[in-house]
Design a protein around this motif. Structure first.
Motif, short mmCIF file in Angstrom:
data_model
loop_
_atom_site.label_atom_id
_atom_site.label_comp_id
_atom_site.label_asym_id
_atom_site.label_seq_id
_atom_site.Cartn_x
_atom_site.Cartn_y
_atom_site.Cartn_z
N LYS A 160 33.84 3.17 -20.52
CA LYS A 160 35.05 2.91 -21.41
C LYS A 160 34.58 3.02 -23.08
O LYS A 160 35.18 3.84 -23.79
N ARG A 161 33.44 2.51 -23.08
CA ARG A 161 32.82 2.43 -24.69
C ARG A 161 32.12 3.55 -25.11
O ARG A 161 32.33 4.02 -26.10
N ILE A 162 31.48 4.44 -24.23
CA ILE A 162 30.61 5.64 -24.82
C ILE A 162 31.28 6.76 -24.36
O ILE A 162 30.93 8.04 -25.15
N GLY A 163 32.07 7.13 -23.62
CA GLY A 163 32.84 8.15 -23.12
C GLY A 163 33.52 8.72 -24.04
O GLY A 163 33.23 10.10 -24.38
N PRO A 164 34.54 8.49 -24.67
CA PRO A 164 35.61 8.81 -25.81
C PRO A 164 34.52 9.47 -26.72
O PRO A 164 34.80 10.68 -27.15
N PRO A 165 33.66 8.74 -27.62
CA PRO A 165 33.15 9.35 -28.71
C PRO A 165 32.17 10.53 -28.22
O PRO A 165 31.91 11.52 -29.11
N ILE A 166 31.39 10.49 -27.07
CA ILE A 166 30.46 11.66 -26.79
C ILE A 166 31.52 12.41 -26.31
O ILE A 166 31.02 13.78 -26.66
N LYS A 167 32.46 12.39 -25.48
CA LYS A 167 33.53 13.63 -25.44
C LYS A 167 34.07 14.45 -26.53
O LYS A 167 34.23 15.54 -26.63
N ASP A 168 34.30 13.50 -27.45
CA ASP A 168 34.72 14.14 -28.60
C ASP A 168 33.82 14.67 -29.58
O ASP A 168 34.17 16.07 -29.91
N GLY A 169 32.63 14.32 -29.45
CA GLY A 169 31.65 15.06 -30.62
C GLY A 169 31.02 15.93 -30.10
O GLY A 169 30.39 16.89 -30.62
N CYS A 170 30.70 15.81 -28.52
CA CYS A 170 29.95 16.84 -28.03
C CYS A 170 30.07 16.97 -26.30
O CYS A 170 29.58 16.29 -25.59
N PRO A 171 31.32 17.62 -26.15
CA PRO A 171 31.82 17.74 -24.79
C PRO A 171 30.99 18.00 -23.74
O PRO A 171 30.79 17.52 -22.67
N ALA A 172 29.89 19.10 -23.96
CA ALA A 172 28.95 19.46 -23.01
C ALA A 172 28.07 18.22 -22.63
O ALA A 172 27.44 18.28 -21.40
N LEU A 173 27.70 17.39 -23.66
CA LEU A 173 26.91 16.14 -23.22
C LEU A 173 27.53 15.31 -22.36
O LEU A 173 26.79 14.62 -21.56
N TRP A 174 28.78 14.98 -22.73
CA TRP A 174 29.69 14.20 -21.99
C TRP A 174 29.48 14.76 -20.60
O TRP A 174 29.46 13.96 -19.49
N ASP A 175 29.75 15.89 -20.19
CA ASP A 175 30.00 16.61 -18.85
C ASP A 175 28.82 16.26 -18.01
O ASP A 175 28.71 15.85 -17.00
N TYR A 176 27.47 16.45 -19.07
CA TYR A 176 26.13 16.10 -18.41
C TYR A 176 26.08 14.69 -18.00
O TYR A 176 25.56 14.26 -16.92
N LEU A 177 26.41 13.82 -18.75
CA LEU A 177 26.34 12.47 -18.45
C LEU A 177 27.50 11.88 -17.60
O LEU A 177 26.92 10.95 -16.77
N GLU A 178 28.56 12.35 -17.47
CA GLU A 178 29.46 11.71 -16.72
C GLU A 178 29.01 11.95 -15.34
O GLU A 178 29.01 10.84 -14.52
N GLN A 179 28.41 12.86 -14.99
CA GLN A 179 28.01 13.07 -13.69
C GLN A 179 26.74 12.17 -13.32
O GLN A 179 26.67 11.57 -12.18
N ARG A 180 25.71 11.82 -14.27
CA ARG A 180 24.69 11.24 -14.11
C ARG A 180 25.07 9.56 -14.15
O ARG A 180 24.34 8.89 -13.28
N LEU A 181 26.05 9.11 -14.75
CA LEU A 181 26.60 7.84 -14.64
C LEU A 181 27.19 7.55 -13.47
O LEU A 181 27.03 6.27 -12.78
N ALA A 182 28.14 8.53 -12.95
CA ALA A 182 28.55 8.16 -11.53
C ALA A 182 27.39 8.22 -10.53
O ALA A 182 27.59 7.05 -9.73
N GLN A 183 26.52 8.90 -10.44
CA GLN A 183 25.34 8.80 -9.50
C GLN A 183 24.53 7.35 -9.78
O GLN A 183 24.22 6.73 -8.95
N ALA A 184 24.24 6.93 -11.04
CA ALA A 184 23.60 5.85 -11.26
C ALA A 184 24.42 4.71 -10.69
O ALA A 184 23.71 3.51 -10.62
N SER A 185 25.81 4.77 -10.87
CA SER A 185 26.49 3.46 -10.00
C SER A 185 26.29 3.54 -8.67
O SER A 185 26.15 2.34 -8.33
N THR A 186 26.12 4.71 -8.08
CA THR A 186 25.72 4.53 -6.65
C THR A 186 24.26 3.84 -6.40
O THR A 186 24.05 3.43 -5.25
#
Length: 195
Positions: A160-186
């Motif tokens: 919630k906190r870091i997703g919107p500014p990263i997605k807005d400023g560098c969408p490719a970076l968010w695509d990379y991080l979103e998957q890794r954050l989901a994996q880190a959750s598991t």
């Protein structure tokens, strides 16, 4: 010359401002000077993923000045939500004092960069924000969620906190991080309840 030297020596105090995340392989918290340097390098490295027209040199300059106010205010973890207006006001006073050590034209130029970063409206500032928000995430992913676990920060709160500014400023970076954050959750890298 003396004003510039006084300013640079004042900036040395940023090395004493500790943050919540540890550098890789070290048992101490990183400091704000290390953070500023590393996100400047991250932004420079991410230049191929910047939107057309983003001026990487301006982005780097913003990232080098954006946390200077922490010399007076200290660092607050990015996930803190309460007291944000008061912290911003205190940081504005701090950067006015610190940049005020410089000759007026230089002070005004650095203040304008700081304000542009803070406003996060320009493409340059949005790209800078993406790098700023991403670096603690990258360290936490490499440190198995060290500061998230220690500070009770949930996966949902991070996204919630870091997703919107990263997605807005560098969408490719968010695509990379979103998957890794989901994996880190598991893998149990997060603390706190799901909020």
């Amino acid at each position: 010359m003396q004003q510039i030297i006084d300013f640079i020596l004042e900036l040395d105090k940023l090395k004493g401002v500790t943050r919540k995340t540890r550098p890789l392989g070290l048992d101490r918290a990183e400091n704000s000077a290390e953070h500023s340097w590393q996100i400047a390098m991250l932004a420079a490295s991410l230049a191929p993923y910047a939107a057309p027209g983003v001026d990487i040199q301006r982005v780097i300059a913003m990232l080098l000045v954006h946390d200077i106010g922490e010399i007076d205010t200290g660092d607050t973890i990015v996930y803190a939500e309460e007291g944000q207006a008061e912290r911003k006001a205190a940081e504005q006073v701090a950067v006015t004092r610190i940049f005020g050590l410089l000759p007026a034209a230089q002070a005004a130029a650095f203040m304008a960069l700081w304000q542009e970063f803070d406003d996060a409206v320009s493409a340059d500032a949005r790209f800078a924000h993406a790098a700023d928000r991403a670096m603690p995430v990258l360290l936490n992913l490499a440190n198995k969620g060290q500061s998230w676990r220690e500070n009770g920060i949930s996966h949902q709160r991070v996204v919630k906190r870091i997703g919107p500014p990263i997605k807005d400023g560098c969408p490719a970076l968010w695509d990379y991080l979103e998957q890794r954050l989901a994996q880190a959750s598991t893998q149990g890298f997060f603390g706190g309840d799901a909020d």
